[in-house]
Design a protein around this motif. Structure first.
Motif, PDB file in Angstrom:
ATOM      1  N   ARG A 175      -6.082   4.891   5.601  1.00 36.02           N
ATOM      2  CA  ARG A 175      -5.006   5.673   4.997  1.00 36.02           C
ATOM      3  C   ARG A 175      -3.795   5.620   5.922  1.00 36.02           C
ATOM      4  NH1 ARG A 175      -7.316   8.952   0.969  1.00 36.02           N
ATOM      5  NH2 ARG A 175      -9.572   9.257   1.175  1.00 36.02           N
ATOM      6  N   PRO A 176      -2.626   5.272   5.390  1.00 33.10           N
ATOM      7  CA  PRO A 176      -1.428   5.224   6.246  1.00 33.10           C
ATOM      8  C   PRO A 176      -1.256   6.527   7.015  1.00 33.10           C
ATOM      9  CG  PRO A 176      -0.949   4.304   4.084  1.00 33.10           C
ATOM     10  CD  PRO A 176      -2.323   4.901   4.003  1.00 33.10           C
ATOM     11  N   VAL A 189       0.864  -1.179   0.000  1.00 30.69           N
ATOM     12  CA  VAL A 189       0.000   0.000   0.000  1.00 30.69           C
ATOM     13  C   VAL A 189       0.903   1.231   0.000  1.00 30.69           C
ATOM     14  CG1 VAL A 189      -1.783   1.302   1.223  1.00 30.69           C
ATOM     15  CG2 VAL A 189      -1.836  -1.207   1.245  1.00 30.69           C
ATOM     16  N   GLY A 190       0.988   1.915  -1.133  1.00 33.45           N
ATOM     17  CA  GLY A 190       1.869   3.076  -1.214  1.00 33.45           C
ATOM     18  C   GLY A 190       3.280   2.703  -0.803  1.00 33.45           C
ATOM     19  N   ASP A 191       3.807   3.393   0.200  1.00 32.98           N
ATOM     20  CA  ASP A 191       5.155   3.120   0.701  1.00 32.98           C
ATOM     21  C   ASP A 191       5.142   2.201   1.919  1.00 32.98           C
ATOM     22  OD1 ASP A 191       6.406   4.690  -1.226  1.00 32.98           O
ATOM     23  OD2 ASP A 191       6.127   6.518  -0.046  1.00 32.98           O
ATOM     24  N   HIS A 192       4.031   1.494   2.108  1.00 30.91           N
ATOM     25  CA  HIS A 192       3.892   0.639   3.286  1.00 30.91           C
ATOM     26  C   HIS A 192       3.531  -0.785   2.872  1.00 30.91           C
ATOM     27  CE1 HIS A 192       3.320   4.733   4.816  1.00 30.91           C
ATOM     28  NE2 HIS A 192       3.713   4.279   5.996  1.00 30.91           N
ATOM     29  N   LEU A 193       3.634  -1.687   3.845  1.00 33.33           N
ATOM     30  CA  LEU A 193       3.154  -3.058   3.709  1.00 33.33           C
ATOM     31  C   LEU A 193       2.204  -3.328   4.865  1.00 33.33           C
ATOM     32  CD1 LEU A 193       6.534  -4.821   2.893  1.00 33.33           C
ATOM     33  CD2 LEU A 193       4.606  -4.613   1.321  1.00 33.33           C
ATOM     34  N   PHE A 246      -5.269   1.391   2.006  1.00 40.17           N
ATOM     35  CA  PHE A 246      -5.593  -0.006   2.255  1.00 40.17           C
ATOM     36  C   PHE A 246      -7.107  -0.157   2.229  1.00 40.17           C
ATOM     37  CE2 PHE A 246      -6.089  -3.524   5.548  1.00 40.17           C
ATOM     38  CZ  PHE A 246      -5.735  -4.541   4.669  1.00 40.17           C
ATOM     39  N   VAL A 247      -7.629  -0.752   1.170  1.00 39.80           N
ATOM     40  CA  VAL A 247      -9.066  -0.982   1.012  1.00 39.80           C
ATOM     41  C   VAL A 247      -9.324  -2.469   1.253  1.00 39.80           C
ATOM     42  CG1 VAL A 247     -11.023  -0.915  -0.571  1.00 39.80           C
ATOM     43  CG2 VAL A 247      -9.346   0.940  -0.573  1.00 39.80           C
TER      44      VAL A 247
END
Length: 696
Positions: free
Chosen positions: A409-410, A336-340, A392-393
Motif C-alpha cells: 500500500r502506498p 497504482v492509485g495516485d502513484h507509479l 500494488f499487487v
C-alpha cells in the motif's frame, strides 16, 4: 544409452528446393510440412518411440508426480481490479477448466461469475487466455481458446447474473499479446486487436466494439489507427482515467505510443504521436502527459513525460526527464492509485521504486528476496492494466522459492503476503560469469542441490533464450525446479539478445549480430567445463521458440559439447519460415531481409535445418505442439528427420509433437504436465540422474 540408434519411422526424401531472393536451397523433407494422413502417421510413430525411450526403466507415474509436486508453485494469474472488486481465475482440482470468481479482496473467497467448462468444444477443455472486467465491474470479457493454439475469441459475461451475453465480437484474436480488450472508461464498449482473415494469413486490425443495450444493438467496426502502411505489428489501446485521452501503443517487444486521440473532441481524428523512434517508449497516461520508461538516449532506461498535445513528440528534447538513467535497468511502470511503481533489474534481480504523479521518487518496495516479479513475456502486454487499483499487487519468486503474491500500500513500510509460496527448493544459488570471445562477461545463475559436492562434475542443464529484448530472470520455474530436485544442476545463462541488461545488451545480438548469442552460449558451456562444474558427457541444453533455434545451432555446430539437447516448440528452418506470413514478419524484424540474397545466405548460416550434415550428435529430444501458430510442428518434424538420417553415433534423436498443444501460453494443464514429465524423464535417463524406478 543404447549401443545403436533406435529404429526410426522411415522418412523419404524429395527433390524439392526453396528459392529465396535467387538463392536456391535444397529442402529434402518438404513433404513433412503439410498435415497429411501420411505425416500424421509418421508423427504418431515418432511420439510413441520418444515416449518409450524417455521412460525406459522409469515409472511414468513417479516422474509425473515429481512434476506435479513442483508445479504446485507455478506462477499465479494475478487478479484484475474494477469498481472496488477483484476478478481472478480459480483452478479447482479435477475440473476440466477454471472458473472466474469476483471478491472484495485480491484473493478473497468471493463468488463464482462463470465456469469455463461450458465453453469447451466437446473434445478439448476451454483455456482462459485473458480476462478484463469493465471499469464499472458489470461485464466481464474473457478470451477463450480450446485447442492450445493461443487463438481465442471473446466471451462477455454479466457479472451479477453470470449470464453469457449475446453480441460478442466474432473475430479471432491471434494471441493475448495485446492484452485482450481495452475497455472504454464509461464501460460502453472496448477496443481489441484481432485477425481480419484466417490465422495463417496473419493480418490484424484494431476493432471497436460497442456493447448492446436496450436502446441500441451492439456493433464491431475497424478502428482506423495510423500505425504505418503495411505494419504487421501488434497494437494496444490505453485510456486516461477521465476518458479524455486514448493512446495507441504499437510494437510488441519495443512499444511506442504511435498515435493519440483527444476524446473530449468527438470529431477529432487520430493524430500521429511518436512515429520516428527505434527504441522503446512504454508507459501510461497521467493527466495530460504520457509518462514512460524509455531507452532513447539511455540504454539502461530513464523515465520521461511527453505532453499529449506536444507539437513535435518525436523530438526527445521536448520530453521531460523525471528519473535519469542509473546503474539498474528500468523496465516498466505500473499505475497504482495516485502513484507509479517503477520495476527495475539490478543484476537481473527485481527492484521496485515508487513515484508520485509528478515523477518524483517517494520510496521503494521491500521485496521478499533476490528474485523476480511476475511480468508478461513482452513489454506491450504489460501496458494492458485496466482500471488501476489503489494497491500494488504483485507476484514474486526466486529460483528456489516458488511464486507468492504480495500487496504494498502506498505510504506503508512493509508488504502484506496475500498468497505464500507453496514450494521451497532445497538448493543453493550463485551468480557467475563467463567471458565471450570479444571479452564481454556473460553472467549466469547456478542452482545446485543443497549438499552436493561442488568439486565433482555434475549433471548440468543450461537454460537460455537471448532474444527479442525478453529478459531471462532469476525466477521459479516448476519444470526446472523438478530437474534440480532430481539431482541436476541448473544454469540460467543471460545471453546477449535478451533484455536483462538494457538496450545495448539486446542489440548486441540482434539481426546481423544474431550469431553473438550463439557464441555467448558456447562461452558459458566451455566455462562450466573448464571450471570443473560439469563435463561434456554430463552437460545438457534446453531452450524454447527462438531458444529452440539456439539449441539447433548449438547441436549442429558444436555437437561434441553436449550430452543432450532439448529444443522446445522450436523454430528450426529460417528459409522455409519465409513462406509463412507470421514467421516472415518475425524473420524480417529479428534476423534479416529475405529479399536480399546476401541476407539470405547469412540466414543459411543460422538455420539449423540447413546446418545438418553427417556426424556424431548428442541425444536429442524435440518437443513441439500440433497447433502451434508461431513455430509450427513441421519445423521439428523436418529437423528430426534430417538429423536422424545424418546421425553417425548411437545417441537417439527423438521427436514428440503433442496434440492440443501450441506455443505454451494456452496449453491445458493436463497436456503441459505430460510434456514436462516426458522432458524430465528424458533428462533423468540421459544424464544418469536418480531414476524414478519402475514399480513392481
Amino acid at each position: 544409452m543404447n549401443s545403436s540408434p533406435p529404429p526410426y519411422p522411415p522418412a523419404r526424401t524429395v527433390d524439392a528446393f526453396e528459392d529465396v531472393a535467387g538463392v536456391r536451397v535444397p529442402d529434402p523433407y518438404r513433404w513433412l510440412e503439410p498435415e497429411t494422413d501420411e505425416v500424421q502417421r509418421w508423427q504418431r510413430r515418432q511420439a510413441e518411440l520418444a515416449t518409450s525411450i524417455a521412460y525406459d526403466g522409469q515409472d511414468p507415474a513417479a516422474v509425473r508426480k515429481l512434476i506435479e509436486t513442483y508445479d504446485a508453485g507455478s506462477r499465479p494469474a494475478l487478479p484484475r481490479f474494477a469498481a472496488g472488486r477483484w476478478f481472478r481465475a480459480v483452478n479447482t482440482p479435477g475440473a476440466a477448466a477454471p472458473s472466474v470468481v469476483v471478491a472484495d479482496r485480491p484473493f478473497g473467497a468471493g463468488r463464482p461469475v462463470v465456469d469455463l467448462t461450458a465453453f469447451g468444444d466437446g473434445q478439448n477443455p476451454a483455456f482462459l487466455s485473458w480476462l478484463a472486467p469493465s471499469p464499472n465491474g458489470r461485464v466481464l470479457a474473457l478470451g477463450v481458446c480450446t485447442d492450445g493454439s493461443e487463438h481465442n475469441t471473446v466471451r462477455l459475461i454479466d457479472v451479477d447474473s453470470g449470464r453469457v451475453l449475446d453480441g460478442a465480437p466474432r473475430q479471432v484474436l491471434h494471441s493475448a499479446w495485446a492484452g485482450g480488450v481495452s475497455w472504454l472508461p464509461d464501460s460502453s464498449g472496448f477496443f481489441f486487436l484481432a485477425l481480419t482473415g484466417s490465422p495463417h494469413e496473419f493480418r490484424q486490425a484494431v476493432y471497436r466494439h460497442r456493447i448492446a443495450t436496450r436502446d441500441s444493438a451492439g456493433s464491431t467496426v475497424v478502428e482506423p489507427i495510423p500505425v504505418g502502411e503495411g505494419s504487421q505489428e501488434y497494437t494496444l489501446l490505453q485510456f486516461s482515467a477521465d476518458g479524455r485521452w486514448v493512446v495507441a501503443s504499437h510494437r510488441v517487444g519495443s512499444p511506442v505510443p504511435v498515435a493519440v486521440r483527444d476524446l473530449s473532441r468527438p470529431a477529432a481524428p487520430w493524430r500521429p504521436f511518436v512515429t520516428d523512434c527505434a527504441g522503446t517508449v512504454a508507459g501510461h497516461i497521467v493527466g495530460d502527459r504520457y509518462i514512460a520508461v524509455t531507452d532513447v538516449a539511455a540504454p539502461r532506461g530513464r523515465v520521461v513525460a511527453l505532453p499529449l498535445d506536444a507539437a513535435d513528440p518525436n523530438d526527445p528534447a521536448s520530453w521531460t526527464e523525471l528519473v535519469p538513467e542509473g546503474e539498474t535497468v528500468l523496465r516498466s511502470l505500473s499505475p497504482v492509485g495516485d502513484h507509479l511503481y517503477l520495476s527495475e533489474f539490478d543484476r537481473t534481480c527485481a527492484r521496485v521504486r515508487i513515484l508520485d504523479r509528478s515523477g518524483a521518487v517517494t520510496g521503494e518496495v521491500p521485496l521478499p528476496g533476490q528474485g523476480a516479479l511476475s511480468a508478461p513475456f513482452f513489454a506491450l502486454t504489460g501496458l494492458a492494466v485496466g482500471s488501476p487499483p489503489d494497491d500494488f499487487v504483485f507476484a514474486f519468486s526466486t529460483p528456489t522459492s516458488s511464486w507468492g503474491v504480495y500487496r504494498h500500500r502506498p505510504g506503508e513500510a512493509d508488504i502484506e503476503t496475500l498468497s505464500a509460496p507453496a514450494v521451497t527448493l532445497d538448493a543453493d544459488v550463485t551468480f557467475e560469469r563467463a567471458v565471450a570471445l570479444d571479452g564481454v562477461e556473460i553472467p549466469y545463475h547456478v542452482v545446485r542441490p543443497a549438499g552436493s559436492d561442488p568439486t565433482q562434475p555434475a549433471p548440468t542443464l543450461i537454460s537460455a533464450y537471448g532474444a527479442a529484448n525478453v529478459p531471462l530472470l532469476p525466477q521459479y520455474q516448476p519444470e526446472m525446479a523438478a530437474f534440480v530436485a532430481a539431482g541436476g544442476v541448473l544454469v540460467q545463462a543471460h545471453l546477449r539478445g535478451g533484455g536483462e541488461f538494457g538496450r545495448d545488451w539486446y542489440l548486441a545480438a540482434h539481426r546481423e549480430r544474431k550469431h553473438v548469442r550463439d557464441r555467448d552460449l558456447i562461452a558459458v558451456a566451455e566455462h562450466l567445463i573448464a571450471t570443473g562444474l560439469t563435463t561434456p558427457g554430463r552437460l545438457a541444453l534446453t531452450g524454447g521458440s527462438d531458444g529452440g533455434l539456439m539449441c539447433g545451432v548449438a547441436l549442429t555446430t558444436r555437437p561434441e559439447l553436449w550430452c543432450a539437447v532439448l529444443p522446445m516448440a522450436p523454430l528450426l528452418d529460417l528459409i522455409g519460415g519465409t513462406r509463412d506470413p507470421y514467421l516472415d514478419f518475425v524473420i524480417r524484424k529479428a534476423w534479416a531481409d529475405p529479399d536480399d540474397p546476401a541476407e539470405v545466405r547469412r540466414l543459411l548460416r543460422l538455420s539449423p535445418y540447413q546446418l545438418v550434415g553427417p556426424g556424431v550428435f548428442p541425444a536429442v529430444y524435440l518437443q513441439a505442439g500440433a497447433t502451434d501458430p508461431r513455430c509450427p510442428p513441421w519445423h521439428a518434424r523436418k529437423f528430426a528427420a534430417r538429423l536422424q538420417a545424418a546421425q553417425e553415433g548411437d545417441a537417439p534423436i527423438l521427436l514428440h509433437v503433442f496434440d492440443n498443444a501450441g506455443h505454451g501460453a494456452a496449453t491445458s494443464y493436463e497436456v503441459a504436465t505430460a510434456q514436462d514429465a516426458e522432458w524430465l524423464a528424458f533428462l533423468i535417463r540421459t544424464l544418469g540422474l536418480g531414476r524414478q524406478e519402475a514399480s513392481g
